[in-house]
Design a protein around this motif. Sequence first.
Motif, mmCIF file in Angstrom:
data_model
loop_
_atom_site.group_PDB
_atom_site.id
_atom_site.type_symbol
_atom_site.label_atom_id
_atom_site.label_comp_id
_atom_site.label_asym_id
_atom_site.label_seq_id
_atom_site.Cartn_x
_atom_site.Cartn_y
_atom_site.Cartn_z
ATOM 1 N N LYS A 1 -8.933 20.834 -50.923
ATOM 2 C CA LYS A 1 -9.143 20.102 -52.172
ATOM 3 C C LYS A 1 -9.080 20.999 -53.473
ATOM 4 C CE LYS A 1 -12.857 18.265 -50.586
ATOM 5 N NZ LYS A 1 -14.061 17.315 -50.596
ATOM 6 N N ARG A 2 -8.773 20.706 -54.534
ATOM 7 C CA ARG A 2 -8.589 21.371 -55.868
ATOM 8 C C ARG A 2 -9.861 21.742 -56.386
ATOM 9 N NH1 ARG A 2 -3.696 23.844 -56.192
ATOM 10 N NH2 ARG A 2 -2.138 22.456 -55.566
ATOM 11 N N VAL A 3 -10.328 22.846 -56.883
ATOM 12 C CA VAL A 3 -11.725 23.337 -57.303
ATOM 13 C C VAL A 3 -11.473 22.975 -58.750
ATOM 14 C CG1 VAL A 3 -13.160 25.085 -58.150
ATOM 15 C CG2 VAL A 3 -12.141 25.138 -55.608
ATOM 16 N N PRO A 4 -12.165 22.193 -59.392
ATOM 17 C CA PRO A 4 -12.089 21.728 -60.631
ATOM 18 C C PRO A 4 -11.849 22.808 -61.684
ATOM 19 C CG PRO A 4 -14.154 20.945 -60.004
ATOM 20 C CD PRO A 4 -13.513 21.265 -58.848
ATOM 21 N N MET A 5 -10.882 22.555 -62.848
ATOM 22 C CA MET A 5 -10.815 23.821 -63.826
ATOM 23 C C MET A 5 -12.020 23.529 -64.727
ATOM 24 S SD MET A 5 -8.251 25.738 -62.895
ATOM 25 C CE MET A 5 -7.582 26.506 -64.431
ATOM 26 N N SER A 6 -12.495 24.722 -65.636
ATOM 27 C CA SER A 6 -13.377 24.622 -66.569
ATOM 28 C C SER A 6 -12.987 24.193 -67.840
ATOM 29 C CB SER A 6 -14.128 25.742 -66.647
ATOM 30 O OG SER A 6 -14.667 26.272 -65.337
ATOM 31 N N VAL A 7 -11.573 24.223 -68.095
ATOM 32 C CA VAL A 7 -11.309 23.938 -69.349
ATOM 33 C C VAL A 7 -9.942 22.891 -69.370
ATOM 34 C CG1 VAL A 7 -11.841 26.130 -70.347
ATOM 35 C CG2 VAL A 7 -9.816 26.013 -69.504
ATOM 36 N N ASN A 8 -9.760 22.468 -70.548
ATOM 37 C CA ASN A 8 -8.417 21.675 -70.807
ATOM 38 C C ASN A 8 -7.678 22.103 -71.753
ATOM 39 O OD1 ASN A 8 -9.310 19.376 -68.849
ATOM 40 N ND2 ASN A 8 -11.133 19.215 -70.373
ATOM 41 N N SER A 9 -6.382 21.599 -71.617
ATOM 42 C CA SER A 9 -5.719 21.875 -72.853
ATOM 43 C C SER A 9 -6.225 21.369 -74.167
ATOM 44 C CB SER A 9 -4.178 20.849 -72.728
ATOM 45 O OG SER A 9 -3.456 21.453 -71.661
ATOM 46 N N GLY A 10 -5.964 22.144 -75.183
ATOM 47 C CA GLY A 10 -6.576 21.963 -76.387
ATOM 48 C C GLY A 10 -7.871 22.398 -76.688
ATOM 49 N N ASP A 11 -8.649 22.995 -75.707
ATOM 50 C CA ASP A 11 -9.690 23.751 -75.999
ATOM 51 C C ASP A 11 -9.686 24.954 -76.500
ATOM 52 O OD1 ASP A 11 -11.300 21.640 -74.588
ATOM 53 O OD2 ASP A 11 -11.478 22.847 -72.535
#
Lengths: 104, 104, 104, 104, 104, 104, 104
Positions: free
Chosen positions: G61-71
Amino acid sequence: MTTAIKSIKSLVPLLDRVLVQRAKAEAKTSGGIFLPESAVKDLNEAKVLAVGPGMLDKDGKRVPMSVNSGDRVLIPQYGGSPLKVGEDEYSLFRDHELLAKIND
Amino acid sequence: MTTAIKSIKSLVPLLDRVLVQRAKAEAKTSGGIFLPESAVKDLNEAKVLAVGPGMLDKDGKRVPMSVNSGDRVLIPQYGGSPLKVGEDEYSLFRDHELLAKIND
Amino acid sequence: MTTAIKSIKSLVPLLDRVLVQRAKAEAKTSGGIFLPESAVKDLNEAKVLAVGPGMLDKDGKRVPMSVNSGDRVLIPQYGGSPLKVGEDEYSLFRDHELLAKIND
Amino acid sequence: MTTAIKSIKSLVPLLDRVLVQRAKAEAKTSGGIFLPESAVKDLNEAKVLAVGPGMLDKDGKRVPMSVNSGDRVLIPQYGGSPLKVGEDEYSLFRDHELLAKIND
Amino acid sequence: MTTAIKSIKSLVPLLDRVLVQRAKAEAKTSGGIFLPESAVKDLNEAKVLAVGPGMLDKDGKRVPMSVNSGDRVLIPQYGGSPLKVGEDEYSLFRDHELLAKIND
Amino acid sequence: MTTAIKSIKSLVPLLDRVLVQRAKAEAKTSGGIFLPESAVKDLNEAKVLAVGPGMLDKDGKRVPMSVNSGDRVLIPQYGGSPLKVGEDEYSLFRDHELLAKIND
Amino acid sequence: MTTAIKSIKSLVPLLDRVLVQRAKAEAKTSGGIFLPESAVKDLNEAKVLAVGPGMLDKDGKRVPMSVNSGDRVLIPQYGGSPLKVGEDEYSLFRDHELLAKIND
């Protein structure tokens, strides 16, 4: 590395390795003017030629690869195993060393 | 490394080790002309002579090897344990150090 | 390392350690001619004298050893703990450091 | 390391540590002749004086130690924490650093 | 490290850290004679002043500490985080760095 | 590090990071006498301004942080990421790098 | 690193990589006065342009990322892979290397 391999197509990467060929910088401008060699820089862009089956996880299953044959990728500035077949140069990277796909 | 081993066939690699013999560069051209020694380069191509049974995973099972006896492989530029039997030179690599199979 | 141990047989390797004695290069040719010392090279061949019980895995079980007492093995060029008992020299390796068995 | 500890018996090793005292080389031959100091070498043999309870594994259980108080052991050439109590020198090793038991 | 902390008692170690105060070497002999400073050596003995709650294991439970407040311990020759409160010097070690308890 | 951040309050630490501001040494004694600058030492005491949500463990749950906003903590002598907002200096540490809480 | 990429928008980071563009220091004061170049410092502030899908955990499973585009994020002083597209400079960081989000 030098090999006696006849064709790059005969190479089948092992585990999580990815065979790439670095993109060549255009030696002339879009207007058709040839650039002096000093203006041509190394590019960190490469084309994926072949990918390995992936590492084995602790249950014996293959970890999926991030890229596929034909993908264009951004490669790191250092690292990779250089390889020469005839006059052409190639590199082998591990899947997690590749930085990004290029979807122009 | 020098040994008193009579035949390379008596070597049975342990765990995930792979016994290979580096391919020799042809000392003459395809047209039959002999090349001066300086034109003969080291090749990073090798033939697999014997493979170990594989590492033990945490459940005591063998991790399958990536290559088999008789395979032709691309070996890394550095690393491996050199070995000399009589006048012939061999190397032992760990399975994950091998870069690619060569299927000419 | 020097010890006051009376007999090498009193040594019981711990965990995954393997006690070996390096094979001596013959100081004369098969035809019986004695070789000058400079022609006698160090061999990377050794006889296993004793093996430890193996490492403990995370469930408290012993990881099986790859070699047994009496096996002839190929040892790496560097590493191992040297040991001297009387005039004789021995080495202790960890199981995974041994390269291959020799089945002449 | 110097301490104000009155007796070495008051030391209780923590986790997987093993308190040992290095064996002293006999300063005279078996025939009773005293050896000059230069002929007395450091021995890598030691007596186990006390052992810790063992490391905690991931389930909170103690990993069993490989040696017991009173055991004679082969210690590595380098490493260990030196310790001086009065005029006597001792060392603390971790259990997995010990090479072999000596069962003379 | 210098702090503006008023009392060492206000320090609560985090995770697996142990706050200790190194024992002072007696500057006079047991017979009451004062020793010149050069004869007073650093001791590797310390008193435990406070202990952290322990590391978190992978299930979120605390790994028990090996020592308690008030314990006397043998500390390693190097390592630890030095700390100065007023004129007094203290150190913070991680639990697994402590070598032994001292039960005089 | 220099930033164009308007207020330190706009910073939200990621994963297990802790934003702290080092305590300033009083430049005058408790009796009100101003100290020459050479007598003012760096303190290893800091105030926690903001804490991250914690690392993700292998099941995707957050590992709880050891400190909270407003805590006073003892920070290590070296390490941490320095940060400057306007004229003020701050640091970012990882949770496990902090040594102790200070409960004056 | 130089590339022949036409638009930065064609880059899709792999695994846990984050593509950012460093914020530019204003070359004039808020009052409109232009600053000499020596007064313009590198900022450790960056805008997130694209994020990878995350690392694969041991269950695939993918480990969720801490940031998003635009941050907007605080980036570390060292590290990251530099990248040049046309005249513009970008960097690729791994998710856990980013220090904090900036929520002005």
